[in-house]
Each structure stands twice: as C-alpha cells, then as structure tokens.
Design a protein around this motif. Structure first.
Motif, PDB file in Angstrom:
ATOM      1  N   ALA A   2      -7.072  -6.704  -3.791  1.00 52.59           N
ATOM      2  CA  ALA A   2      -6.477  -7.664  -2.864  1.00 52.59           C
ATOM      3  C   ALA A   2      -5.219  -8.282  -3.458  1.00 52.59           C
ATOM      4  N   SER A   3      -5.222  -8.551  -4.743  1.00 55.15           N
ATOM      5  CA  SER A   3      -4.040  -9.115  -5.389  1.00 55.15           C
ATOM      6  C   SER A   3      -2.881  -8.120  -5.411  1.00 55.15           C
ATOM      7  N   ILE A   4      -3.188  -6.869  -5.704  1.00 53.68           N
ATOM      8  CA  ILE A   4      -2.152  -5.831  -5.685  1.00 53.68           C
ATOM      9  C   ILE A   4      -1.591  -5.684  -4.272  1.00 53.68           C
ATOM     10  N   ASP A   5      -2.468  -5.698  -3.269  1.00 54.83           N
ATOM     11  CA  ASP A   5      -2.023  -5.626  -1.882  1.00 54.83           C
ATOM     12  C   ASP A   5      -1.122  -6.798  -1.535  1.00 54.83           C
ATOM     13  N   TRP A   6      -1.471  -7.985  -1.992  1.00 53.11           N
ATOM     14  CA  TRP A   6      -0.669  -9.170  -1.700  1.00 53.11           C
ATOM     15  C   TRP A   6       0.739  -9.025  -2.287  1.00 53.11           C
ATOM     16  N   VAL A   7       0.821  -8.569  -3.536  1.00 52.22           N
ATOM     17  CA  VAL A   7       2.122  -8.390  -4.181  1.00 52.22           C
ATOM     18  C   VAL A   7       2.938  -7.330  -3.443  1.00 52.22           C
ATOM     19  N   LEU A   8       2.327  -6.204  -3.111  1.00 52.14           N
ATOM     20  CA  LEU A   8       3.050  -5.139  -2.409  1.00 52.14           C
ATOM     21  C   LEU A   8       3.498  -5.584  -1.021  1.00 52.14           C
ATOM     22  N   HIS A   9       2.675  -6.366  -0.365  1.00 54.89           N
ATOM     23  CA  HIS A   9       3.036  -6.872   0.959  1.00 54.89           C
ATOM     24  C   HIS A   9       4.209  -7.853   0.868  1.00 54.89           C
ATOM     25  N   ARG A  10       4.298  -8.619  -0.199  1.00 52.29           N
ATOM     26  CA  ARG A  10       5.415  -9.554  -0.378  1.00 52.29           C
ATOM     27  C   ARG A  10       6.717  -8.814  -0.713  1.00 52.29           C
ATOM     28  N   ILE A  11       6.593  -7.701  -1.425  1.00 55.74           N
ATOM     29  CA  ILE A  11       7.770  -6.918  -1.780  1.00 55.74           C
ATOM     30  C   ILE A  11       8.321  -6.187  -0.557  1.00 55.74           C
ATOM     31  N   ASP A  12       7.431  -5.600   0.233  1.00 60.93           N
ATOM     32  CA  ASP A  12       7.835  -4.802   1.388  1.00 60.93           C
ATOM     33  C   ASP A  12       7.021  -5.238   2.604  1.00 60.93           C
ATOM     34  N   ASP A  13       7.694  -5.819   3.587  1.00 60.08           N
ATOM     35  CA  ASP A  13       6.986  -6.287   4.784  1.00 60.08           C
ATOM     36  C   ASP A  13       6.353  -5.142   5.574  1.00 60.08           C
ATOM     37  N   GLY A  14       6.830  -3.935   5.370  1.00 64.69           N
ATOM     38  CA  GLY A  14       6.266  -2.784   6.065  1.00 64.69           C
ATOM     39  C   GLY A  14       4.920  -2.357   5.505  1.00 64.69           C
TER      40      GLY A  14
END
Length: 106
Positions: A22-34
């Motif tokens: 979930a933390s990795i997903d959060w970081v990736l989602h913040r980097i790329d909105d797609g």
C-alpha cells in the motif's frame, strides 16, 4: 501456545506485506496520476491489522512480556518494513524462552 505463535507470525507478515504494498502504491500514485489507486490495500491492511492487534495482545500477555513489547507491536504495524524487523525479534525471543515448544534443546 504454538498455535497462537503461528497465528501471530502469519498475521504479522500479512500486515507487513499489505502495508508495504500500500505504501509503494501510494508513492507511485503520487508520482504519476495515471497509476491506479489501490485503495482496497489500505482497507485490507486496516482489517488485518485489527485482527493482528487482538492476537498479538493475547500472545504477549500469555508470554508474560512487558508493556514495551505491546507498544513496539502496535507501532510496527504502522511503519513500513518495521513489522518484519519486530516479527523477527519477537520470534527469536519466544523461541529462546520456550525451546521445548519447538523441540529444541533447552
């Protein structure tokens, strides 16, 4: 007591994996909105964490450990990667204090 210890370990690893993903997903989602927002990972972590807390508190109480371990166990489920470190130390201490439960020489 070994069944409780096994339940604790399985839940600790499950909570740790859910929190890390979930933390990795959060970081990736913040980097790329797609990038897809996997909100359900946070929900899964929350529900499993509650069960983990209940089992961990019973486990620590039966092992007759201090309140320091309770605090450490509570914080471990909230900090990514810390869960794996705490689980390792809890397992090592329990096996050292109760070798007869694992067929180890005393």
């Amino acid at each position: 007591m070994t069944r409780l210890f096994t339940a604790y370990r399985v839940l600790a690893i499950t909570v740790g994996v859910c929190l890390l993903l979930a933390s990795i997903d959060w970081v990736l989602h913040r980097i790329d909105d797609g990038f897809p927002d996997l909100w359900w990972l946070w929900m899964l972590h929350g529900y499993v964490y509650l069960v983990y807390l209940a089992v961990a508190l019973v486990f620590v109480r039966r092992a007759r450990w201090s309140l320091e371990y309770v605090g450490l166990i509570i914080v471990a489920g909230l900090v990514p990667i810390l869960m794996f470190v705490v689980e390792h130390f809890v397992s090592r201490r329990f096996k050292r204090e109760h070798p007869e439960l694992f067929g180890l020489p005393a």
